[in-house]
Design a protein around this motif. Structure first.
Motif, short mmCIF file in Angstrom:
data_model
loop_
_atom_site.label_atom_id
_atom_site.label_comp_id
_atom_site.label_asym_id
_atom_site.label_seq_id
_atom_site.Cartn_x
_atom_site.Cartn_y
_atom_site.Cartn_z
N LEU A 20 0.83 -1.21 0.00
CA LEU A 20 0.00 0.00 0.00
C LEU A 20 0.86 1.25 0.00
O LEU A 20 0.58 2.22 -0.71
CB LEU A 20 -0.93 -0.01 1.21
CG LEU A 20 -1.98 -1.12 1.27
CD1 LEU A 20 -2.82 -0.98 2.53
CD2 LEU A 20 -2.86 -1.13 0.04
N LEU A 21 1.91 1.23 0.80
CA LEU A 21 2.80 2.38 0.89
C LEU A 21 3.45 2.67 -0.47
O LEU A 21 3.54 3.82 -0.90
CB LEU A 21 3.87 2.12 1.94
CG LEU A 21 4.68 3.32 2.43
CD1 LEU A 21 3.80 4.29 3.21
CD2 LEU A 21 5.85 2.84 3.30
N GLN A 22 3.88 1.61 -1.15
CA GLN A 22 4.55 1.78 -2.44
C GLN A 22 3.61 2.27 -3.53
O GLN A 22 4.06 2.74 -4.58
CB GLN A 22 5.20 0.46 -2.85
CG GLN A 22 6.39 0.07 -2.00
CD GLN A 22 6.95 -1.30 -2.34
OE1 GLN A 22 6.33 -2.09 -3.06
NE2 GLN A 22 8.12 -1.60 -1.82
N HIS A 23 2.31 2.19 -3.30
CA HIS A 23 1.34 2.65 -4.29
C HIS A 23 0.63 3.92 -3.83
O HIS A 23 -0.49 4.21 -4.27
CB HIS A 23 0.35 1.54 -4.62
CG HIS A 23 0.93 0.47 -5.50
ND1 HIS A 23 1.75 -0.52 -5.00
CD2 HIS A 23 0.86 0.28 -6.84
CE1 HIS A 23 2.14 -1.29 -6.00
NE2 HIS A 23 1.62 -0.83 -7.11
N GLY A 24 1.29 4.66 -2.95
CA GLY A 24 0.84 6.01 -2.66
C GLY A 24 -0.17 6.17 -1.55
O GLY A 24 -0.64 7.29 -1.31
N HIS A 25 -0.50 5.10 -0.84
CA HIS A 25 -1.45 5.22 0.26
C HIS A 25 -0.74 5.65 1.54
O HIS A 25 0.42 5.30 1.77
CB HIS A 25 -2.18 3.90 0.48
CG HIS A 25 -3.00 3.46 -0.69
ND1 HIS A 25 -4.21 4.02 -1.01
CD2 HIS A 25 -2.75 2.52 -1.65
CE1 HIS A 25 -4.69 3.44 -2.11
NE2 HIS A 25 -3.82 2.53 -2.51
N GLU A 26 -1.44 6.37 2.38
CA GLU A 26 -0.94 6.74 3.71
C GLU A 26 -1.37 5.64 4.67
O GLU A 26 -2.57 5.38 4.82
CB GLU A 26 -1.50 8.09 4.14
CG GLU A 26 -1.00 8.57 5.48
CD GLU A 26 -1.62 9.88 5.90
OE1 GLU A 26 -1.48 10.25 7.08
OE2 GLU A 26 -2.26 10.53 5.04
N VAL A 27 -0.41 4.99 5.32
CA VAL A 27 -0.71 3.77 6.07
C VAL A 27 -0.47 3.95 7.56
O VAL A 27 0.59 4.43 7.98
CB VAL A 27 0.14 2.59 5.56
CG1 VAL A 27 -0.20 1.32 6.33
CG2 VAL A 27 -0.08 2.38 4.06
N VAL A 28 -1.47 3.54 8.35
CA VAL A 28 -1.34 3.40 9.79
C VAL A 28 -1.44 1.92 10.11
O VAL A 28 -2.42 1.26 9.75
CB VAL A 28 -2.44 4.17 10.54
CG1 VAL A 28 -2.35 3.91 12.05
CG2 VAL A 28 -2.35 5.66 10.24
N PRO A 38 10.47 -1.90 11.27
CA PRO A 38 9.41 -0.96 10.88
C PRO A 38 9.66 -0.36 9.49
O PRO A 38 10.79 -0.13 9.09
CB PRO A 38 9.50 0.12 11.96
CG PRO A 38 10.11 -0.57 13.14
CD PRO A 38 11.08 -1.55 12.56
N GLU A 39 8.58 -0.17 8.78
CA GLU A 39 8.65 0.37 7.43
C GLU A 39 8.71 1.90 7.50
O GLU A 39 7.83 2.54 8.10
CB GLU A 39 7.41 -0.06 6.64
CG GLU A 39 7.53 0.06 5.15
CD GLU A 39 8.40 -1.02 4.54
OE1 GLU A 39 9.01 -0.73 3.50
OE2 GLU A 39 8.46 -2.14 5.09
N PRO A 40 9.72 2.52 6.91
CA PRO A 40 9.79 3.98 6.92
C PRO A 40 8.54 4.59 6.29
O PRO A 40 8.06 4.13 5.25
CB PRO A 40 11.04 4.28 6.09
CG PRO A 40 11.87 3.05 6.18
CD PRO A 40 10.89 1.91 6.24
N GLY A 41 8.01 5.60 6.92
CA GLY A 41 6.83 6.28 6.39
C GLY A 41 5.52 5.75 6.92
O GLY A 41 4.45 6.31 6.62
N VAL A 42 5.56 4.66 7.71
CA VAL A 42 4.34 4.08 8.28
C VAL A 42 4.20 4.53 9.73
O VAL A 42 5.18 4.56 10.49
CB VAL A 42 4.38 2.54 8.22
CG1 VAL A 42 3.18 1.94 8.93
CG2 VAL A 42 4.42 2.08 6.77
N HIS A 43 2.99 4.90 10.12
CA HIS A 43 2.72 5.28 11.51
C HIS A 43 2.22 4.04 12.25
O HIS A 43 1.22 3.44 11.85
CB HIS A 43 1.66 6.38 11.56
CG HIS A 43 1.43 6.92 12.94
ND1 HIS A 43 2.44 7.27 13.81
CD2 HIS A 43 0.27 7.17 13.60
CE1 HIS A 43 1.93 7.71 14.93
NE2 HIS A 43 0.61 7.65 14.83
#
Length: 282
Positions: A20-28, A38-43
């Motif tokens: 999801l992150l790689q396809h532009g979604h904001e992920v929690v 942990p994946e960078p950019g994920v909350h």
């Protein structure tokens, strides 16, 4: 979209979060623990999906939810605990999504709605290949929790009109576990019959979850996200009668590499195409 992924620290969840992150979604990511890496950019948020207030708080700012958190099999916990945890988690997530007016719900079901994997008494599939219309016949608390979970997802769609679908994987394989899977099949070519010879490479499965989330026409129902071929080196015309002696010529037409589970609905409605096969690793 801003998407909450429950169970985002789990084996499947980590791949779904990354996809999801790689396809532009904001992920929690919501789970009881943080992932090892942990994946960078994920909350990341910690908590329990049985805590309804926590679920409401997390979903309030979201646009969609991918619900993966669950006890993944019976046997490690008491039966009632497995059933309650899985059902209440799905109910809380769906109830919160319905109340808050989210745009999409994608929940995780299982091949085990069929009841084959953890059965107490032997039985055979009604037909092959199995599709989403095959009767659900669980004999165990995990399979039953997934049947009820699908009913909850469908209920929310009926009640609100929110697009809400369920994904059914079968025998999920992580890339690092392929050698073990190959060794098991070498020892017994019919070892994976309880999953109707279906399997889901976790990378394909993550794509399937994303497509279910993004496809506007996917509004209700279940989808098998599985590989195209059978997890068996012999055609199922030969293998199936050995596993299910009472099926007669039900599998006689499965003379090639065709799986015991068809992903035709996912191909047709989601545009899903499996990229990974056990034959690539054989």
């Amino acid at each position: 979209m801003k998407v909450v992924v429950t169970g985002g620290s789990g084996g499947i969840g980590r791949y779904v979060v990354r996809e999801l992150l790689q396809h532009g979604h904001e992920v929690v990511s919501f789970d009881r623990v943080r992932p090892p890496e942990p994946e960078p950019g994920v909350h990341y948020r910690l908590g329990d999906h049985e805590d309804e207030g926590t679920v409401f708080e997390l979903l309030a700012p979201a646009e969609a939810v991918v619900h993966l958190s669950a006890i993944p099999a019976p046997g490690t916990h008491a039966n009632a605990f497995v059933f309650r945890t899985n059902v209440m988690g799905t109910y809380n997530v769906c109830e919160a999504a319905a109340t808050l007016g989210l745009k999409k719900i994608v929940a995780t079901s299982s091949i085990n709605v069929l009841g084959m994997g953890f059965r107490y008494r032997d039985f055979s599939p009604h037909y092959l290949p199995v599709d989403e219309e095959h009767p659900d016949l669980p004999q165990d608390p995990y399979g039953l929790s997934k049947v009820v979970g699908e009913d909850i997802v469908d209920m929310v769609h009926r009640r609100t009109g929110i697009p809400a679908v369920s994904i059914r994987p079968s025998h999920v394989v992580m890339p690092e576990t392929w050698p073990d899977r190959m060794a098991a099949m070498k020892a017994d070519f019919n070892v994976y019959f309880r999953g109707i010879w279906g399997y889901s490479d976790v990378r394909d499965l993550a794509v399937g979850f994303r497509l279910a989330l993004e496809t506007e026409s996917a509004v209700q129902g279940a989808y098998y996200i599985v590989a195209d071929d059978a997890f068996c080196p012999a055609p199922l015309a030969e293998a199936a009668p050995l596993a299910f002696p009472d099926i007669g010529d039900m599998a006689a037409h499965l003379t090639g590499t065709e799986s015991g589970i068809t992903n035709a609905k996912a191909k047709r409605e989601l545009g899903f195409e499996a990229q990974y096969s056990w034959r690539d690793f054989a």
